[in-house]
Motif scaffolding. Structure first.
Motif, PDB file in Angstrom:
ATOM      1  N   PRO A  76      34.144  19.349  42.621  1.00  0.00           N
ATOM      2  CA  PRO A  76      35.412  19.518  43.336  1.00  0.00           C
ATOM      3  C   PRO A  76      36.239  20.653  42.738  1.00  0.00           C
ATOM      4  N   SER A  77      37.064  21.256  43.550  1.00  0.00           N
ATOM      5  CA  SER A  77      37.959  22.309  43.100  1.00  0.00           C
ATOM      6  C   SER A  77      39.377  21.761  42.964  1.00  0.00           C
ATOM      7  N   VAL A  78      40.129  22.388  42.115  1.00  0.00           N
ATOM      8  CA  VAL A  78      41.559  22.087  42.035  1.00  0.00           C
ATOM      9  C   VAL A  78      42.320  23.404  42.169  1.00  0.00           C
ATOM     10  N   THR A  79      43.495  23.327  42.710  1.00  0.00           N
ATOM     11  CA  THR A  79      44.301  24.533  42.899  1.00  0.00           C
ATOM     12  C   THR A  79      45.329  24.641  41.779  1.00  0.00           C
ATOM     13  N   ARG A  80      45.420  25.821  41.213  1.00  0.00           N
ATOM     14  CA  ARG A  80      46.354  26.051  40.114  1.00  0.00           C
ATOM     15  C   ARG A  80      47.141  27.338  40.357  1.00  0.00           C
ATOM     16  N   GLN A  81      48.330  27.376  39.768  1.00  0.00           N
ATOM     17  CA  GLN A  81      49.159  28.569  39.875  1.00  0.00           C
ATOM     18  C   GLN A  81      49.299  29.234  38.518  1.00  0.00           C
ATOM     19  N   LEU A  82      49.280  30.540  38.522  1.00  0.00           N
ATOM     20  CA  LEU A  82      49.459  31.310  37.293  1.00  0.00           C
ATOM     21  C   LEU A  82      50.665  32.229  37.449  1.00  0.00           C
ATOM     22  N   GLN A  83      51.420  32.351  36.388  1.00  0.00           N
ATOM     23  CA  GLN A  83      52.549  33.275  36.387  1.00  0.00           C
ATOM     24  C   GLN A  83      52.105  34.588  35.736  1.00  0.00           C
ATOM     25  N   LEU A  84      52.170  35.658  36.476  1.00  0.00           N
ATOM     26  CA  LEU A  84      51.777  36.957  35.924  1.00  0.00           C
ATOM     27  C   LEU A  84      52.968  37.627  35.246  1.00  0.00           C
ATOM     28  N   ALA A  85      52.678  38.605  34.434  1.00  0.00           N
ATOM     29  CA  ALA A  85      53.743  39.326  33.736  1.00  0.00           C
ATOM     30  C   ALA A  85      54.549  40.196  34.689  1.00  0.00           C
ATOM     31  N   GLU A  86      53.921  40.613  35.775  1.00  0.00           N
ATOM     32  CA  GLU A  86      54.607  41.442  36.765  1.00  0.00           C
ATOM     33  C   GLU A  86      53.950  41.194  38.118  1.00  0.00           C
ATOM     34  N   PRO A  87      54.586  41.584  39.219  1.00  0.00           N
ATOM     35  CA  PRO A  87      53.972  41.344  40.538  1.00  0.00           C
ATOM     36  C   PRO A  87      52.548  41.883  40.620  1.00  0.00           C
ATOM     37  N   LEU A  88      51.740  41.184  41.405  1.00  0.00           N
ATOM     38  CA  LEU A  88      50.318  41.526  41.482  1.00  0.00           C
ATOM     39  C   LEU A  88      50.094  42.956  41.965  1.00  0.00           C
ATOM     40  N   GLY A  89      50.864  43.373  42.961  1.00  0.00           N
ATOM     41  CA  GLY A  89      50.677  44.723  43.498  1.00  0.00           C
ATOM     42  C   GLY A  89      49.286  44.887  44.089  1.00  0.00           C
ATOM     43  N   ASP A  90      48.678  46.038  43.874  1.00  0.00           N
ATOM     44  CA  ASP A  90      47.343  46.275  44.441  1.00  0.00           C
ATOM     45  C   ASP A  90      46.244  46.045  43.413  1.00  0.00           C
ATOM     46  N   ARG A  91      46.560  45.309  42.373  1.00  0.00           N
ATOM     47  CA  ARG A  91      45.551  45.071  41.322  1.00  0.00           C
ATOM     48  C   ARG A  91      44.468  44.094  41.807  1.00  0.00           C
ATOM     49  N   THR A  92      43.278  44.296  41.298  1.00  0.00           N
ATOM     50  CA  THR A  92      42.144  43.436  41.644  1.00  0.00           C
ATOM     51  C   THR A  92      42.175  42.188  40.758  1.00  0.00           C
ATOM     52  N   ILE A  93      41.918  41.031  41.370  1.00  0.00           N
ATOM     53  CA  ILE A  93      41.851  39.788  40.592  1.00  0.00           C
ATOM     54  C   ILE A  93      40.383  39.547  40.234  1.00  0.00           C
ATOM     55  N   LEU A  94      40.115  39.343  38.956  1.00  0.00           N
ATOM     56  CA  LEU A  94      38.736  39.196  38.481  1.00  0.00           C
ATOM     57  C   LEU A  94      38.521  37.823  37.849  1.00  0.00           C
ATOM     58  N   ASP A  95      37.353  37.239  38.151  1.00  0.00           N
ATOM     59  CA  ASP A  95      36.944  35.976  37.534  1.00  0.00           C
ATOM     60  C   ASP A  95      36.167  36.294  36.259  1.00  0.00           C
ATOM     61  N   GLY A  96      36.708  35.924  35.108  1.00  0.00           N
ATOM     62  CA  GLY A  96      36.089  36.248  33.827  1.00  0.00           C
ATOM     63  C   GLY A  96      34.941  35.339  33.437  1.00  0.00           C
ATOM     64  N   SER A  97      34.572  34.392  34.286  1.00  0.00           N
ATOM     65  CA  SER A  97      33.473  33.492  33.916  1.00  0.00           C
ATOM     66  C   SER A  97      32.119  34.150  34.102  1.00  0.00           C
ATOM     67  N   THR A  98      32.096  35.335  34.691  1.00  0.00           N
ATOM     68  CA  THR A  98      30.833  36.048  34.877  1.00  0.00           C
ATOM     69  C   THR A  98      30.866  37.328  34.051  1.00  0.00           C
ATOM     70  N   TRP A  99      29.683  37.912  33.832  1.00  0.00           N
ATOM     71  CA  TRP A  99      29.606  39.223  33.187  1.00  0.00           C
ATOM     72  C   TRP A  99      28.877  40.172  34.101  1.00  0.00           C
ATOM     73  N   PRO A 100      29.468  41.274  34.507  1.00  0.00           N
ATOM     74  CA  PRO A 100      30.887  41.581  34.308  1.00  0.00           C
ATOM     75  C   PRO A 100      31.767  40.680  35.171  1.00  0.00           C
ATOM     76  N   ALA A 101      33.045  40.704  34.910  1.00  0.00           N
ATOM     77  CA  ALA A 101      33.971  39.879  35.687  1.00  0.00           C
ATOM     78  C   ALA A 101      33.850  40.228  37.173  1.00  0.00           C
ATOM     79  N   THR A 102      33.971  39.178  38.015  1.00  0.00           N
ATOM     80  CA  THR A 102      33.721  39.346  39.451  1.00  0.00           C
ATOM     81  C   THR A 102      35.032  39.400  40.232  1.00  0.00           C
ATOM     82  N   PRO A 103      35.170  40.367  41.138  1.00  0.00           N
ATOM     83  CA  PRO A 103      36.390  40.411  41.966  1.00  0.00           C
ATOM     84  C   PRO A 103      36.464  39.204  42.901  1.00  0.00           C
ATOM     85  N   LEU A 104      37.643  38.661  43.074  1.00  0.00           N
ATOM     86  CA  LEU A 104      37.858  37.554  44.001  1.00  0.00           C
ATOM     87  C   LEU A 104      38.395  38.091  45.314  1.00  0.00           C
ATOM     88  N   SER A 105      38.065  37.349  46.370  1.00  0.00           N
ATOM     89  CA  SER A 105      38.609  37.745  47.669  1.00  0.00           C
ATOM     90  C   SER A 105      40.047  37.276  47.753  1.00  0.00           C
TER      91      SER A 105
END
Lengths: 169, 330
Positions: free
Chosen positions: B301-330
């Motif tokens: 099962p999945s759970v939904t979580r919220q993260l507070q970033l240091a600054e607005p996301l903007g056009d930055r890519t979100i990466l999942d660090g559980s893989t090598w290399p980190a994988t971009p999320l949709s």
């Protein structure tokens, strides 16, 4: 473990040309002096020469390469041969004509005679006649006076002739 | 034919595959096309990861949030070793430096520093011995050795592990004794086939573990390498399956799912605090979970979580660090 390789970027065209021109001969030299894995030794000799080429004067890469290859063969020969593990990199010889067989027998006798030389004499013979280096180039890379190289070659040729006679008798 | 001519003729020269030999040469000097092409992209996560050295922690809504300084220009930043004194008690899930994270192929094989994907040993005495052992293994048995002729088996050494202990004390005079170190249980992890800075580049490439006995090696295990960042013992990875965020917002919403077989448990009680690494170009999220004792493998099962970033996301890519290399999320 040995020291890790340095990542030095892509070699230039001059280096590729040296590799293409010399690789087969370096392999042959390694094989002829008894390397069990001549292609592996040749590859390693090129790698080491490439890594040190900043310290090698222009035009001397070839000599450095062959000296490195011969030294590598000698170093590896002190260890247990790979064939002891039931594995050999030397492919089986294909079918050959009678003439080729005779020539091969003669050549093999010469190679065995070369291998029977002491390593100092074998070194100059291999570099002079198989790698095609000049006496001056051999002197430079081995750090010997030119006269010493010439006298060593002369002695080696005499001993070689005796070795061949011994092998053929 | 005189004696000198006969000598020249005796050189045992045979045809060689120059194209393949040149490819191998490039590979050995670490300048194969894959390595050169990928080096720039490989450097980026290391630089980003190094920035976590400066991370501070703040707890909001039950989560530890990492505010991270902007990544310096790539050309100015070498790999920075992580100083444990600077990190303090920060609960990083990694067993080693974030600047040179360790990776693992799984199946109990040894972990190794990611820099060894480029700097792994491609020569020397052990390399030759290992090649003999790899060739002696049954190449038809499958895995990374499949279809690779013995004499052309390509590999390099990723890491060697061993147990070192003090031997019996030996007298050295004047009533003094000394103990020699005794090395046992030597195991060597090698990458087989074609690898680049991001790991195996095709399905035929993988890993092999060789064990040393009486100075010789034998292949103990091999398989495909599912390369992942290594974790401390007792931890497993949680993957991020989806993310949503308003580019103008500093709050990031992600779905988190445990990767290993957990018997379908609710992950809420097992998720560790995430590590978030922000740069100008990406936001990488490393999320570990407490390792499961095992179980069936139904859909976790999945759970939904919220993260507070240091600054607005903007056009930055979100990466999942559980893989090598980190994988971009949709």
């Amino acid at each position: 473990m040995t020291e890790p390789p340095q990542t030095t970027g892509a070699p230039d065209e001059a280096w590729r040309q040296l590799f293409v021109a010399e690789f087969a001969r370096v392999v042959a030299v390694c094989r002829s002096v008894g390397a069990v894995d001549p292609e592996d030794v040749a590859q390693e000799a090129f790698v080491r020469t490439y890594r040190h080429r900043d310290r090698i004067a222009d035009g001397r890469e070839r000599g450095y390469l062959y000296v490195t290859a011969v030294n590598l063969v000698r170093t590896r020969a002190r260890r247990k041969p790979l064939t002891d593990h039931g594995w050999s990199l030397v492919p089986p010889d294909g079918p050959a004509s009678d003439v080729a067989v005779l020539a091969d027998v003669e050549n093999r006798a010469v190679r065995l005679a070369v291998q029977a030389l002491g390593h100092r004499e074998r070194e100059v013979i291999v570099l002079r006649y198989w790698a095609g280096l000049s006496d001056a180039e051999i002197a430079t890379h081995l750090g010997l006076p030119g006269g010493t190289v010439r006298s060593r070659i002369s002695r080696a040729l005499t001993r070689l002739a005796r070795n061949q006679e011994g092998l053929q008798s | 034919m005189n004696h000198e001519e006969q000598l020249r003729e005796a050189l045992d020269e045979r045809p060689v595959d120059l194209e393949q030999a040149w490819e191998e040469q490039l590979w050995r000097i670490g300048a194969s096309p894959q390595v050169v092409r990928s080096r720039r992209s490989w450097a980026r996560p290391l630089i980003a990861a190094a920035c976590v050295v400066a991370a501070g922690g703040a707890v909001v809504a039950g989560l530890q949030l990492n505010s991270v300084t902007t990544a310096p220009a790539a050309s100015a930043v070498p790999i920075v070793p992580l100083d444990p004194a600077e990190v303090g008690e920060q609960a990083l899930p990694f067993p080693s430096s974030l600047a040179d994270p360790w990776l693992g192929c799984g199946n109990g094989s040894p972990d190794f520093a990611s820099s060894l994907l480029v700097l792994g040993d491609r020569g020397g005495r052990e390399w030759t011995k290992l090649k003999a052992a790899l060739a002696a293994a049954d190449p038809g048995a499958g895995g990374p050795l499949r279809g690779v002729p013995a004499e052309k088996a390509r590999f390099f050494i990723l890491v060697t592990t061993a147990e070192i202990r003090a031997g019996e004390p030996e007298p050295v005079g004047n009533g003094q004794t000394r103990s020699r170190g005794e090395i046992s249980g030597v195991r060597v992890l090698v990458a087989t086939g074609e690898w680049g800075p991001q790991g195996p580049i095709d399905d035929e490439s993988g890993y092999a573990v060789l064990a040393q006995n009486d100075g010789q090696y034998s292949v103990e295990d091999w398989g495909a390498c599912d390369l992942k960042p290594a974790l401390k013992p007792g931890l497993g990875w949680a993957a991020l399956s989806k993310a949503s965020a308003d580019p103008s917002s500093s709050v990031l919403t992600v779905d988190v799912t445990e990767v290993d077989c957990t018997g379908g448990r609710d992950p809420s009680a097992f998720l560790q605090e995430p590590v978030v690494v922000e740069t100008d170009e990406s936001v990488t999220i490393f999320w570990a979970t407490t390792e499961s004792a095992g179980g069936d493998c139904p859909s976790n099962p999945s759970v939904t979580r919220q993260l507070q970033l240091a600054e607005p996301l903007g056009d930055r890519t979100i990466l999942d660090g559980s893989t090598w290399p980190a994988t971009p999320l949709s």
